[in-house]
Design an enzyme around this catalytic site. Sequence first.
Site, PDB file in Angstrom:
ATOM      1  N   CYS A  50       0.836  -1.203   0.000  1.00 36.43           N
ATOM      2  CA  CYS A  50       0.000   0.000   0.000  1.00 36.43           C
ATOM      3  C   CYS A  50       0.870   1.252   0.000  1.00 36.43           C
ATOM      4  O   CYS A  50       1.975   1.251   0.545  1.00 36.43           O
ATOM      5  CB  CYS A  50      -0.901   0.045   1.238  1.00 36.43           C
ATOM      6  N   ASP A  51       0.340   2.301  -0.602  1.00 41.64           N
ATOM      7  CA  ASP A  51       0.992   3.601  -0.518  1.00 41.64           C
ATOM      8  C   ASP A  51      -0.067   4.682  -0.672  1.00 41.64           C
ATOM      9  O   ASP A  51      -1.051   4.497  -1.400  1.00 41.64           O
ATOM     10  CB  ASP A  51       2.059   3.781  -1.593  1.00 41.64           C
ATOM     11  N   SER A  52       0.124   5.792   0.019  1.00 39.45           N
ATOM     12  CA  SER A  52      -0.853   6.888  -0.018  1.00 39.45           C
ATOM     13  C   SER A  52      -0.168   8.204  -0.352  1.00 39.45           C
ATOM     14  O   SER A  52       0.951   8.468   0.097  1.00 39.45           O
ATOM     15  CB  SER A  52      -1.567   7.014   1.336  1.00 39.45           C
TER      16      SER A  52
ATOM     17  N   GLY B 247      -3.028   3.556  -2.937  1.00 41.71           N
ATOM     18  CA  GLY B 247      -2.842   2.452  -3.867  1.00 41.71           C
ATOM     19  C   GLY B 247      -2.759   1.143  -3.108  1.00 41.71           C
ATOM     20  O   GLY B 247      -2.149   1.072  -2.036  1.00 41.71           O
TER      21      GLY B 247
END
EC number: 3.6.1.9
Length: 213
Positions: A82-84, A119
Site C-alpha cells: 500500500c501507498d498513499s 494504492g
Amino acid sequence: MSDTPAAQPLVLASASPARLATLRAAGVEPEVIVSHVDEPAVEQAARAAYGELTPEDVALILARAKAEDVAPQADNAIVLGCDSVLEFDGEVHGKPGTAERATERWRRMRGQHGTLHSGHWLIDERDDGTGATFGVVASTVVHFADLTDDEIDAYVATGEPLYVAGGFTIDGLGGPYVERIEGDHHNVVGLSLPVLREMLAQIDIPWHRLLNR
C-alpha cells in the site's frame, strides 16, 4: 476438535502502524514484512518510462513496488502493498519529512480540501493460488479545518505530520483538524478495507477467510 479452517495468511508490505491497526481492528493479523523500496527512485524511474504521472499513478506504482519487493519473502501467502499520497492544489504530496515543509503545507491546506489516494497492490503467492498480481486505487476527499497559526505550530511540534502521507492523520493527533470526508474513512488511514475485500474476491478468497479467530 474444530473443523474451522485456519486463516488465510496475509503479508502486509508496509511499516505503517495505522495500516496494521486497521487490519487488526477488523480481525486480521497479518505478517508484517517491511519493504526497502527507494520511493523517490521508483517514482523517478516511472516518470522516465511513462512520462507525467497522475497522483493515482504514483500511489499505485509505489504500492506495487512495495508488494513486489516483499513477495519473494512470502511463504504461501497473499501479499499486500500500500501507498498513499495527497493530491492538493494540483500537486502530489507524500510525507513532509521536515517541520518547515509540514508547517508550510498546513498553512496552504487549512480551510481547503484535498484528495487522499491510496494504492493497493495484491500478489497471490499461495502455492496453489492464481498467481495474480493487480492493483486498485481508492480516493477520498478530505476537508481540513481552518487552523490558526498556533494550532499548526502545536500540531507540527508533535512530530506526527512529518512522517505521514499528506502531513496529517485522521485516526491520530490530526483527527480534530479534519472536518469531514467524502468516501471511505479507512482509505484516509491508508488501507481501504472494502477495496481489499473486493480484491480478495477476485481471487476467490472471501473476507472471512482472513479472520483470525
